[in-house]
Design a protein around this motif. Sequence first.
Motif, PDB file in Angstrom:
ATOM      1  N   ILE A   1       0.811  -1.212   0.000  1.00 58.18           N
ATOM      2  CA  ILE A   1       0.000   0.000   0.000  1.00 58.18           C
ATOM      3  C   ILE A   1       0.845   1.263   0.000  1.00 58.18           C
ATOM      4  O   ILE A   1       0.557   2.219  -0.727  1.00 58.18           O
ATOM      5  N   MET A   2       1.911   1.273   0.821  1.00 61.06           N
ATOM      6  CA  MET A   2       2.693   2.497   0.993  1.00 61.06           C
ATOM      7  C   MET A   2       4.040   2.455   0.288  1.00 61.06           C
ATOM      8  O   MET A   2       4.881   3.311   0.502  1.00 61.06           O
ATOM      9  N   ASN A   3       4.262   1.417  -0.524  1.00 65.97           N
ATOM     10  CA  ASN A   3       5.479   1.317  -1.330  1.00 65.97           C
ATOM     11  C   ASN A   3       6.740   1.315  -0.470  1.00 65.97           C
ATOM     12  O   ASN A   3       7.785   1.846  -0.857  1.00 65.97           O
ATOM     13  N   GLU A   4       6.660   0.702   0.716  1.00 65.29           N
ATOM     14  CA  GLU A   4       7.823   0.616   1.578  1.00 65.29           C
ATOM     15  C   GLU A   4       8.775  -0.459   1.068  1.00 65.29           C
ATOM     16  O   GLU A   4       8.366  -1.419   0.415  1.00 65.29           O
ATOM     17  N   LYS A   5      10.063  -0.297   1.391  1.00 63.06           N
ATOM     18  CA  LYS A   5      11.084  -1.217   0.915  1.00 63.06           C
ATOM     19  C   LYS A   5      11.104  -2.498   1.760  1.00 63.06           C
ATOM     20  O   LYS A   5      10.801  -2.480   2.949  1.00 63.06           O
ATOM     21  N   ILE A   6      11.471  -3.596   1.115  1.00 64.00           N
ATOM     22  CA  ILE A   6      11.641  -4.871   1.798  1.00 64.00           C
ATOM     23  C   ILE A   6      13.133  -5.141   1.927  1.00 64.00           C
ATOM     24  O   ILE A   6      13.874  -5.100   0.942  1.00 64.00           O
ATOM     25  N   TYR A   7      13.584  -5.424   3.151  1.00 62.63           N
ATOM     26  CA  TYR A   7      15.002  -5.627   3.420  1.00 62.63           C
ATOM     27  C   TYR A   7      15.292  -7.090   3.748  1.00 62.63           C
ATOM     28  O   TYR A   7      14.377  -7.861   4.096  1.00 62.63           O
ATOM     29  N   VAL A   8      16.556  -7.449   3.655  1.00 60.26           N
ATOM     30  CA  VAL A   8      16.975  -8.817   3.952  1.00 60.26           C
ATOM     31  C   VAL A   8      16.624  -9.174   5.395  1.00 60.26           C
ATOM     32  O   VAL A   8      16.186 -10.297   5.696  1.00 60.26           O
ATOM     33  N   GLY A   9      16.819  -8.219   6.316  1.00 65.27           N
ATOM     34  CA  GLY A   9      16.485  -8.476   7.718  1.00 65.27           C
ATOM     35  C   GLY A   9      15.022  -8.822   7.916  1.00 65.27           C
ATOM     36  O   GLY A   9      14.682  -9.667   8.755  1.00 65.27           O
ATOM     37  N   SER A  10      14.148  -8.194   7.140  1.00 70.10           N
ATOM     38  CA  SER A  10      12.718  -8.486   7.244  1.00 70.10           C
ATOM     39  C   SER A  10      12.412  -9.908   6.812  1.00 70.10           C
ATOM     40  O   SER A  10      11.616 -10.616   7.446  1.00 70.10           O
ATOM     41  N   VAL A  11      13.051 -10.344   5.728  1.00 69.48           N
ATOM     42  CA  VAL A  11      12.813 -11.700   5.225  1.00 69.48           C
ATOM     43  C   VAL A  11      13.359 -12.750   6.193  1.00 69.48           C
ATOM     44  O   VAL A  11      12.688 -13.742   6.513  1.00 69.48           O
ATOM     45  N   LEU A  12      14.584 -12.524   6.684  1.00 70.67           N
ATOM     46  CA  LEU A  12      15.171 -13.472   7.639  1.00 70.67           C
ATOM     47  C   LEU A  12      14.346 -13.541   8.926  1.00 70.67           C
ATOM     48  O   LEU A  12      14.103 -14.626   9.472  1.00 70.67           O
ATOM     49  N   GLY A  13      13.911 -12.380   9.416  1.00 71.42           N
ATOM     50  CA  GLY A  13      13.072 -12.359  10.619  1.00 71.42           C
ATOM     51  C   GLY A  13      11.754 -13.077  10.407  1.00 71.42           C
ATOM     52  O   GLY A  13      11.281 -13.807  11.292  1.00 71.42           O
ATOM     53  N   ALA A  14      11.150 -12.886   9.229  1.00 68.52           N
ATOM     54  CA  ALA A  14       9.895 -13.558   8.924  1.00 68.52           C
ATOM     55  C   ALA A  14      10.066 -15.068   8.894  1.00 68.52           C
ATOM     56  O   ALA A  14       9.198 -15.824   9.368  1.00 68.52           O
ATOM     57  N   LEU A  15      11.188 -15.536   8.349  1.00 74.09           N
ATOM     58  CA  LEU A  15      11.450 -16.985   8.319  1.00 74.09           C
ATOM     59  C   LEU A  15      11.623 -17.539   9.729  1.00 74.09           C
ATOM     60  O   LEU A  15      11.122 -18.634  10.049  1.00 74.09           O
ATOM     61  N   LEU A  16      12.328 -16.794  10.600  1.00 80.71           N
ATOM     62  CA  LEU A  16      12.487 -17.240  11.991  1.00 80.71           C
ATOM     63  C   LEU A  16      11.152 -17.282  12.716  1.00 80.71           C
ATOM     64  O   LEU A  16      10.875 -18.207  13.494  1.00 80.71           O
ATOM     65  N   ILE A  17      10.305 -16.298  12.470  1.00 77.03           N
ATOM     66  CA  ILE A  17       8.985 -16.266  13.098  1.00 77.03           C
ATOM     67  C   ILE A  17       8.147 -17.462  12.646  1.00 77.03           C
ATOM     68  O   ILE A  17       7.503 -18.142  13.461  1.00 77.03           O
ATOM     69  N   ALA A  18       8.153 -17.731  11.347  1.00 69.10           N
ATOM     70  CA  ALA A  18       7.389 -18.866  10.830  1.00 69.10           C
ATOM     71  C   ALA A  18       7.896 -20.184  11.406  1.00 69.10           C
ATOM     72  O   ALA A  18       7.110 -21.052  11.802  1.00 69.10           O
ATOM     73  N   LEU A  19       9.221 -20.326  11.488  1.00 66.45           N
ATOM     74  CA  LEU A  19       9.804 -21.545  12.045  1.00 66.45           C
ATOM     75  C   LEU A  19       9.485 -21.669  13.532  1.00 66.45           C
ATOM     76  O   LEU A  19       9.162 -22.764  14.024  1.00 66.45           O
ATOM     77  N   GLY A  20       9.575 -20.548  14.257  1.00 68.43           N
ATOM     78  CA  GLY A  20       9.258 -20.572  15.683  1.00 68.43           C
ATOM     79  C   GLY A  20       7.807 -20.925  15.945  1.00 68.43           C
ATOM     80  O   GLY A  20       7.494 -21.703  16.863  1.00 68.43           O
ATOM     81  N   MET A  21       6.882 -20.371  15.152  1.00 70.88           N
ATOM     82  CA  MET A  21       5.471 -20.711  15.302  1.00 70.88           C
ATOM     83  C   MET A  21       5.239 -22.192  15.051  1.00 70.88           C
ATOM     84  O   MET A  21       4.443 -22.843  15.737  1.00 70.88           O
TER      85      MET A  21
END
Length: 368
Positions: free
Chosen positions: A302-322
């Motif tokens: 929606i707001m055209n914000e940038k996606i960073y490597v840290g965001s992707v790595l954090g998302a993978l850790l969250i998914a794995l932790g869940m």
Amino acid sequence: MEIPVTYLQHLTMVMVQVGFAGLNVMSKLAMNTGMSPYVLVSYRQIIAFFFLFLLAFFFERNTWNKITKKVLFQIFITSTFGATMNQMLYFVGLKFTTPTIACALSNTLLAITFVMAVIFRTERVMINSVPGKAKVFGTFLCVGGSMLMTFYSGPIIRIPPSGIHWEYVESMSSGSETGIDNAQNMALGAVLVFLSCVAWAVWFIVEEKMGKAYNSLYTTTSIMCFFASIECVILTACMERSLSSWNLGLNIRLLTSLYMGIVNSGISFAAMAWCLQTRGPLYVSAFSPLLLVIVAIVGWAIMNEKIYVGSVLGALLIALGMYFVLWGQNKEKTFKKLGDEEIGGEIGLNSVSPCDDHHHYQQQPVEQ
């Protein structure tokens, strides 16, 4: 084809987090126009009460005569902690600190709920077993992934825009950012956000216990919002003396109040209450770090914000932790059921009156 209850619970909690992601965007836009956070939370509770009361009247009015004083007291506790304190502390804390810090602290909810659930014995952890270790490890992964997404950026991932870029939202957000350079205010805001997570965890614990005594989701949630609306209006009257602060109009303030009241405090509270009663506090809080992932996706779309490597790595850790938390909880639940069946068999074989004792055991509910 009938959807298994477990999958339905997973889908419900994911949709709850999607609704909360919308809350972050909508409430920010409303407060950027000068709307008081106290007024916003008050309208949220009032609208939620009327919405849920209608649902309770049509679907659960036959159970109203079963409400006891104990249940009413429990509902009052949930309204004080889960609605009034949690929401007021969070939004006021957000006013004094940065969204980054507030979001990072809010993701400690899983760890706080985990500790409180063990202390109050609503969640059992067989720490020497593989499922018990998986739950603890998954909790650390979720919190660690949330912190990584919040405090580490890394290189930008080059991806094309979503095509649904909302320039109005971006201009509203960027044009109203103000720097917070007072260290004392920053610390105060951080403490308030953390306390809101503690209040939220208390609601998880009390709501699960209350659901075992009175299982009418719309009724209990509507009464909770009624109590919370009174508390919030009194608090707002003390903090906001001007009547003009309550003005809405056909604008983003009205839209945000309706969205938060119906979607977040109405539908989401009832959905979480159902999952709390069937799966427990740890299960519900395990989905809270998912909010950060959804907010990042919404920000890009929606707001055209940038996606960073840290965001992707954090998302993978969250998914794995869940995955570890939910897997461990399901395995412990299976082990307990098998143990109860073995105990039931022993009672039936060794008792003087096998038929009576075995029948009596079968009537006992299995603790979830």
